[in-house]
Design a protein around this motif. Structure first.
Motif, PDB file in Angstrom:
ATOM      1  N   MET A   1      58.200 -41.703 -55.988  1.00  0.00           N
ATOM      2  CA  MET A   1      58.221 -40.824 -54.836  1.00  0.00           C
ATOM      3  C   MET A   1      56.900 -40.054 -54.700  1.00  0.00           C
ATOM      4  N   VAL A   2      56.278 -39.741 -55.836  1.00  0.00           N
ATOM      5  CA  VAL A   2      55.005 -39.029 -55.799  1.00  0.00           C
ATOM      6  C   VAL A   2      53.927 -39.907 -55.166  1.00  0.00           C
ATOM      7  N   GLY A   3      53.948 -41.201 -55.481  1.00  0.00           N
ATOM      8  CA  GLY A   3      52.991 -42.127 -54.889  1.00  0.00           C
ATOM      9  C   GLY A   3      53.136 -42.207 -53.378  1.00  0.00           C
ATOM     10  N   LEU A   4      54.370 -42.196 -52.915  1.00  0.00           N
ATOM     11  CA  LEU A   4      54.624 -42.230 -51.474  1.00  0.00           C
ATOM     12  C   LEU A   4      54.095 -40.971 -50.796  1.00  0.00           C
ATOM     13  N   LEU A   5      54.274 -39.832 -51.448  1.00  0.00           N
ATOM     14  CA  LEU A   5      53.764 -38.577 -50.902  1.00  0.00           C
ATOM     15  C   LEU A   5      52.234 -38.597 -50.835  1.00  0.00           C
ATOM     16  N   GLY A   6      51.589 -39.136 -51.857  1.00  0.00           N
ATOM     17  CA  GLY A   6      50.126 -39.263 -51.845  1.00  0.00           C
ATOM     18  C   GLY A   6      49.639 -40.142 -50.714  1.00  0.00           C
ATOM     19  N   TRP A   7      50.354 -41.242 -50.466  1.00  0.00           N
ATOM     20  CA  TRP A   7      49.976 -42.136 -49.364  1.00  0.00           C
ATOM     21  C   TRP A   7      50.182 -41.458 -48.016  1.00  0.00           C
ATOM     22  N   LEU A   8      51.255 -40.687 -47.872  1.00  0.00           N
ATOM     23  CA  LEU A   8      51.495 -39.977 -46.609  1.00  0.00           C
ATOM     24  C   LEU A   8      50.406 -38.951 -46.341  1.00  0.00           C
ATOM     25  N   ILE A   9      50.041 -38.199 -47.360  1.00  0.00           N
ATOM     26  CA  ILE A   9      48.986 -37.201 -47.188  1.00  0.00           C
ATOM     27  C   ILE A   9      47.667 -37.881 -46.827  1.00  0.00           C
ATOM     28  N   SER A  10      47.336 -38.964 -47.516  1.00  0.00           N
ATOM     29  CA  SER A  10      46.084 -39.667 -47.208  1.00  0.00           C
ATOM     30  C   SER A  10      46.118 -40.258 -45.802  1.00  0.00           C
ATOM     31  N   PHE A  11      47.280 -40.712 -45.355  1.00  0.00           N
ATOM     32  CA  PHE A  11      47.410 -41.245 -43.999  1.00  0.00           C
ATOM     33  C   PHE A  11      47.088 -40.165 -42.962  1.00  0.00           C
ATOM     34  N   PHE A  12      47.636 -38.975 -43.144  1.00  0.00           N
ATOM     35  CA  PHE A  12      47.394 -37.902 -42.175  1.00  0.00           C
ATOM     36  C   PHE A  12      45.961 -37.372 -42.258  1.00  0.00           C
ATOM     37  N   VAL A  13      45.377 -37.389 -43.432  1.00  0.00           N
ATOM     38  CA  VAL A  13      43.972 -36.996 -43.561  1.00  0.00           C
ATOM     39  C   VAL A  13      43.080 -38.015 -42.857  1.00  0.00           C
TER      40      VAL A  13
ATOM     41  N   PHE B   1      30.254 -46.848 -36.459  1.00  0.00           N
ATOM     42  CA  PHE B   1      30.370 -47.393 -37.803  1.00  0.00           C
ATOM     43  C   PHE B   1      31.397 -46.603 -38.610  1.00  0.00           C
ATOM     44  N   LYS B   2      31.371 -45.272 -38.478  1.00  0.00           N
ATOM     45  CA  LYS B   2      32.348 -44.429 -39.170  1.00  0.00           C
ATOM     46  C   LYS B   2      33.769 -44.745 -38.699  1.00  0.00           C
ATOM     47  N   ILE B   3      33.935 -44.949 -37.401  1.00  0.00           N
ATOM     48  CA  ILE B   3      35.262 -45.272 -36.874  1.00  0.00           C
ATOM     49  C   ILE B   3      35.737 -46.605 -37.431  1.00  0.00           C
ATOM     50  N   GLY B   4      34.860 -47.606 -37.471  1.00  0.00           N
ATOM     51  CA  GLY B   4      35.237 -48.894 -38.035  1.00  0.00           C
ATOM     52  C   GLY B   4      35.651 -48.775 -39.491  1.00  0.00           C
ATOM     53  N   TYR B   5      34.883 -48.026 -40.254  1.00  0.00           N
ATOM     54  CA  TYR B   5      35.213 -47.804 -41.661  1.00  0.00           C
ATOM     55  C   TYR B   5      36.559 -47.094 -41.793  1.00  0.00           C
ATOM     56  N   LEU B   6      36.769 -46.056 -41.006  1.00  0.00           N
ATOM     57  CA  LEU B   6      38.011 -45.291 -41.098  1.00  0.00           C
ATOM     58  C   LEU B   6      39.226 -46.106 -40.658  1.00  0.00           C
ATOM     59  N   VAL B   7      39.063 -46.945 -39.656  1.00  0.00           N
ATOM     60  CA  VAL B   7      40.179 -47.793 -39.215  1.00  0.00           C
ATOM     61  C   VAL B   7      40.532 -48.800 -40.307  1.00  0.00           C
ATOM     62  N   ALA B   8      39.531 -49.385 -40.942  1.00  0.00           N
ATOM     63  CA  ALA B   8      39.806 -50.320 -42.039  1.00  0.00           C
ATOM     64  C   ALA B   8      40.503 -49.607 -43.189  1.00  0.00           C
ATOM     65  N   THR B   9      40.054 -48.416 -43.529  1.00  0.00           N
ATOM     66  CA  THR B   9      40.690 -47.633 -44.590  1.00  0.00           C
ATOM     67  C   THR B   9      42.106 -47.226 -44.182  1.00  0.00           C
ATOM     68  N   LEU B  10      42.291 -46.922 -42.905  1.00  0.00           N
ATOM     69  CA  LEU B  10      43.618 -46.562 -42.416  1.00  0.00           C
ATOM     70  C   LEU B  10      44.584 -47.730 -42.542  1.00  0.00           C
ATOM     71  N   PHE B  11      44.146 -48.929 -42.201  1.00  0.00           N
ATOM     72  CA  PHE B  11      45.015 -50.098 -42.338  1.00  0.00           C
ATOM     73  C   PHE B  11      45.365 -50.369 -43.794  1.00  0.00           C
ATOM     74  N   LEU B  12      44.389 -50.243 -44.688  1.00  0.00           N
ATOM     75  CA  LEU B  12      44.670 -50.418 -46.114  1.00  0.00           C
ATOM     76  C   LEU B  12      45.654 -49.352 -46.608  1.00  0.00           C
TER      77      LEU B  12
END
Length: 139
Positions: free
Chosen positions: A1-13, A111-122
């Motif tokens: 559950m902690v891992g899921l919370l970390g992923w949620l926080i990173s998603f919103f960031v 370029f930043k948007i492309g990087y962030l979108v790729a990171t968002l999908f991952l």
């Protein structure tokens, strides 16, 4: 559950980072089409530069502290670029040079948007993977 919370926080960031960079790109586009003057555009962009840098550093820390080494490693070039431009005092947009550097500034943001979108999908992939994995374990 902690891992899921970390992923949620990173998603919103990541969403917050995308909003900040898209806002900067919109200010540059407004300047290009003469909807805003250079001073207002530079002021608006410069107001969100430091929050962008801090948020990106926070994203790296979230990935690093939660043990997501691959995504933390993917954050290192962007973090290095931000630190390098800040240390060289080139992080703010200059009002007098904004028209000369308009294409370069737009390319940097794209370029930043492309990087962030790729990171968002991952990040989204691993968020879904973690939630399915937690579901299978009965949590």
């Amino acid at each position: 559950m902690v891992g899921l919370l970390g992923w949620l926080i990173s998603f919103f960031v990541l969403i917050a980072l995308l909003v900040l960079v898209v806002y900067q790109l919109m200010c540059l586009a407004d300047l290009e089409f003469d909807h805003i003057n250079p001073y207002d555009s530079a002021t608006r962009i410069n107001q969100v530069i430091i929050p962008e840098y801090v948020t990106q550093g926070g994203l790296f820390l979230i990935f690093f502290l939660t043990g997501h080494w691959l995504l933390a490693l993917l954050c290192v070039p962007y973090l290095y670029y931000n630190i390098k431009t800040y240390m060289d005092n080139r992080h703010f947009v200059d009002v007098t040079e904004i028209f000369n550097n308009l294409n370069w500034e737009k390319k940097k943001r794209l370029f930043k948007i492309g990087y962030l979108v790729a990171t968002l999908f991952l990040s989204l992939f691993w968020l879904i993977w973690s939630s399915v994995e937690d579901d299978e374990l009965g949590f």
